[in-house]
Design an enzyme around this catalytic site. Structure first.
Site, PDB file in Angstrom:
ATOM      1  N   ASP A  16      -7.336  -5.542  -3.962  1.00  0.00           N
ATOM      2  CA  ASP A  16      -6.992  -4.460  -4.888  1.00  0.00           C
ATOM      3  C   ASP A  16      -7.246  -4.843  -6.341  1.00  0.00           C
ATOM      4  O   ASP A  16      -7.665  -4.011  -7.152  1.00  0.00           O
ATOM      5  CB  ASP A  16      -5.510  -4.094  -4.743  1.00  0.00           C
ATOM      6  CG  ASP A  16      -5.223  -3.294  -3.485  1.00  0.00           C
ATOM      7  OD1 ASP A  16      -6.174  -2.768  -2.880  1.00  0.00           O
ATOM      8  OD2 ASP A  16      -4.039  -3.200  -3.118  1.00  0.00           O
ATOM      9  N   GLN A  25       0.823  -1.206   0.000  1.00  0.00           N
ATOM     10  CA  GLN A  25       0.000   0.000   0.000  1.00  0.00           C
ATOM     11  C   GLN A  25       0.859   1.259   0.000  1.00  0.00           C
ATOM     12  O   GLN A  25       0.477   2.281  -0.572  1.00  0.00           O
ATOM     13  CB  GLN A  25      -0.943  -0.019   1.202  1.00  0.00           C
ATOM     14  CG  GLN A  25      -1.934  -1.177   1.194  1.00  0.00           C
ATOM     15  CD  GLN A  25      -2.697  -1.302  -0.120  1.00  0.00           C
ATOM     16  OE1 GLN A  25      -3.287  -0.338  -0.608  1.00  0.00           O
ATOM     17  NE2 GLN A  25      -2.678  -2.495  -0.704  1.00  0.00           N
ATOM     18  N   HIS A  75     -53.343  20.893   3.212  1.00  0.00           N
ATOM     19  CA  HIS A  75     -52.854  19.520   3.091  1.00  0.00           C
ATOM     20  C   HIS A  75     -54.004  18.532   3.264  1.00  0.00           C
ATOM     21  O   HIS A  75     -54.209  17.622   2.460  1.00  0.00           O
ATOM     22  CB  HIS A  75     -51.782  19.245   4.152  1.00  0.00           C
ATOM     23  CG  HIS A  75     -50.411  19.689   3.771  1.00  0.00           C
ATOM     24  ND1 HIS A  75     -50.107  20.988   3.498  1.00  0.00           N
ATOM     25  CD2 HIS A  75     -49.250  18.983   3.627  1.00  0.00           C
ATOM     26  CE1 HIS A  75     -48.827  21.092   3.186  1.00  0.00           C
ATOM     27  NE2 HIS A  75     -48.275  19.887   3.267  1.00  0.00           N
ATOM     28  N   HIS A  82       2.047   3.246  -3.354  1.00  0.00           N
ATOM     29  CA  HIS A  82       1.321   4.305  -4.055  1.00  0.00           C
ATOM     30  C   HIS A  82       1.972   5.666  -3.857  1.00  0.00           C
ATOM     31  O   HIS A  82       1.653   6.615  -4.563  1.00  0.00           O
ATOM     32  CB  HIS A  82      -0.135   4.344  -3.594  1.00  0.00           C
ATOM     33  CG  HIS A  82      -0.941   3.186  -4.085  1.00  0.00           C
ATOM     34  ND1 HIS A  82      -1.332   3.061  -5.392  1.00  0.00           N
ATOM     35  CD2 HIS A  82      -1.405   2.092  -3.440  1.00  0.00           C
ATOM     36  CE1 HIS A  82      -2.029   1.934  -5.536  1.00  0.00           C
ATOM     37  NE2 HIS A  82      -2.084   1.338  -4.366  1.00  0.00           N
ATOM     38  N   GLU A 137      -8.708   2.350   5.452  1.00  0.00           N
ATOM     39  CA  GLU A 137      -9.238   1.864   4.166  1.00  0.00           C
ATOM     40  C   GLU A 137      -9.186   0.333   4.126  1.00  0.00           C
ATOM     41  O   GLU A 137     -10.176  -0.331   3.816  1.00  0.00           O
ATOM     42  CB  GLU A 137      -8.404   2.454   3.039  1.00  0.00           C
ATOM     43  CG  GLU A 137      -8.804   1.970   1.649  1.00  0.00           C
ATOM     44  CD  GLU A 137      -7.854   2.449   0.580  1.00  0.00           C
ATOM     45  OE1 GLU A 137      -8.237   2.397  -0.600  1.00  0.00           O
ATOM     46  OE2 GLU A 137      -6.720   2.859   0.905  1.00  0.00           O
ATOM     47  N   HIS A 138      -8.019  -0.226   4.398  1.00  0.00           N
ATOM     48  CA  HIS A 138      -7.849  -1.689   4.455  1.00  0.00           C
ATOM     49  C   HIS A 138      -7.433  -2.088   5.867  1.00  0.00           C
ATOM     50  O   HIS A 138      -6.576  -1.434   6.460  1.00  0.00           O
ATOM     51  CB  HIS A 138      -6.745  -2.165   3.503  1.00  0.00           C
ATOM     52  CG  HIS A 138      -6.883  -1.684   2.091  1.00  0.00           C
ATOM     53  ND1 HIS A 138      -6.223  -0.570   1.617  1.00  0.00           N
ATOM     54  CD2 HIS A 138      -7.600  -2.167   1.052  1.00  0.00           C
ATOM     55  CE1 HIS A 138      -6.524  -0.399   0.340  1.00  0.00           C
ATOM     56  NE2 HIS A 138      -7.357  -1.343  -0.029  1.00  0.00           N
TER      57      HIS A 138
END
Length: 436
Positions: free
Chosen positions: A359, A258, A418, A261, A325-326
């Site tokens: 992924d 990870q 109404h 990135h 995220e993970h």
């Protein structure tokens, strides 16, 4: 890499930093405001100007659109191994997506009126595919395949081109395989603005999807309301919960995968075992030497943190605060821990389950909440490509049964018109019956 143990100075502060909120950088916000406003008013001219300004190619208006001929050439240029990988991933993602689609339903309420929900695909969606440091072919599949599964009639993709104005052929092939109808070679905040407001070349969409850097995420935040958005996924994150039974080399591999990135990526290890931290640290150092992306790893490793917790209960508490995220659970009994996690984007159970499996291939989309947003947002699912409409249908008996209740609410709220809008229909029915 940073290492924190309970006896270290700064330990409490390190734990506190795990409880975070996604707050945009003021400088990023200001730049994106300028870009969005320019694209909204100037259209293609601003789109081209900012693409070049931010390091992209110098394009003409006619070059924004990727032609069918380019796509055919891209498909022909990739090898069988790449084609098979795209097909395998698309099959898994599309199959998973079909399971999560919502279906229209109808029933009768207590008074006999027909009520229900109808789910239709958005007519036109825009999907952002990052293309900065690497051609993220998997991101094309993890977004466009969901739109395809939902039956979206018009799927529009935007992605940055290289300095020569080219988009990686494997990325084009993946977009085509997943049913994308239009592809434009433009990225950044300007591409998001174009999807929202439209230009002469790119017609506006109803909803925008896809991950990106901080400028892309901020652009999605700013155009919300002009178009719908899915979520705000930023730089990649992984958090590993491990005990003494974990394999340190596997953990190091997940942390580095990870981190690969680059800028903004975050990797965290939480373990109650002091020896494991030492082993993981050494494994990270050894595996870094094997990387073909040392620059990106060096940037991310500055945000890599190994924390020794007092026990697994503290690891779980911190994981819920971090909302990664993970989350990889590398413990003897991963199922017991998974049940206690309530803010994770995706959970990978057991040390044998690599995060990269999610992924690239497993089935669920890898577009997931980051920056602590997992406390409020879930990851991308196919039903987010569907628009919900409620449906109500009265007949005479069900309306008659409903009018007294409607009139009661009208009196309570002081809205007599109404109540009359319902009772007048029953009165007309009675008058019509008397005339006969």
């Amino acid at each position: 890499m940073k290492i924190f143990r309970p006896k270290d100075r700064g330990y409490a502060q390190a734990l506190q930093r795990l409880n975070r909120r996604a707050i945009p950088d003021p400088a990023v916000r200001a730049t994106v405001e300028e870009v969005v406003a320019a694209v909204a008013t100037e259209g293609d001219a601003a789109l081209i100007r900012y693409t070049e300004k931010f390091g992209g190619p110098k394009l003409e208006v006619g070059q924004l659109y990727v032609t069918p001929a380019e796509i055919v050439a891209a498909q022909a240029s990739i090898d069988k191994e790449t084609r098979d990988a795209i097909k395998a991933a698309r099959t898994n993602v599309r199959t998973f997506a079909k399971k999560s689609l919502r279906k229209s339903w109808f029933t009768k309420n207590k008074q006999g009126a027909v009520v229900g929900e109808r789910f239709d695909p958005f007519p036109r969606v825009g999907i952002y595919i990052p293309g900065g440091t690497a051609p993220l072919v998997s991101s094309a599949i993890m977004t466009c395949a969901l739109a395809e599964a939902a039956g979206v009639p018009e799927i529009v993709a935007v992605t940055p081109a290289d300095k020569e104005g080219k988009v990686h052929p494997a990325l084009l092939a993946a977009l085509a395989a997943c049913g994308t109808h239009e592809i434009y070679r433009v990225g950044g905040a300007q591409a998001v603005a174009a999807l929202a407001y439209g230009t002469k070349t790119i017609r506006p969409v109803q909803k925008i999807f896809g991950p990106g850097n901080s400028w892309v995420v901020e652009a999605k935040r700013q155009v919300f309301g002009v178009a719908a958005i899915d979520l705000l996924p930023g730089p990649s994150e992984v958090l590993v919960i491990a005990d003494k039974w974990a394999n340190p080399e596997w953990i190091a591999a997940d942390l580095l995968a990870q981190s690969e990135h680059g800028h903004g990526s975050i990797a965290v290890l939480l373990t109650d075992d002091a020896e494991l931290i030492e082993k993981v640290g050494k494994a990270v150092d050894a595996q870094v030497k094997l990387s073909q992306r040392p620059k990106q790893l060096a940037e991310a490793l500055a945000h890599t943190t190994l924390i020794q917790t007092k026990d697994l209960d503290e690891s779980i508490r911190l994981a819920n605060e971090f909302a990664s995220e993970h989350v990889s659970i590398a413990t003897k009994r991963p199922g017991e821990i998974a049940l206690q996690l309530n803010s994770s984007g995706a959970i990978f159970m057991g040390g044998i389950s690599p995060v990269v499996g999610g992924d690239f291939l497993a089935g669920p989309s890898h577009e997931l909440p980051t920056g602590g947003a997992g406390k409020s947002f879930a990851g991308l699912t196919a039903d987010q490509f569907q628009r919900r409409t409620s449906v109500v249908m009265f007949d005479e008996p069900s309306l008659k049964a409903s009018v007294p209740i409607i009139e009661t609410f009208s009196k309570i709220e002081g809205l007599d018109a109404h109540g009359r809008s319902a009772s007048i229909r029953v009165q007309k029915t009675k008058k019509a019956a008397k005339k006969k």
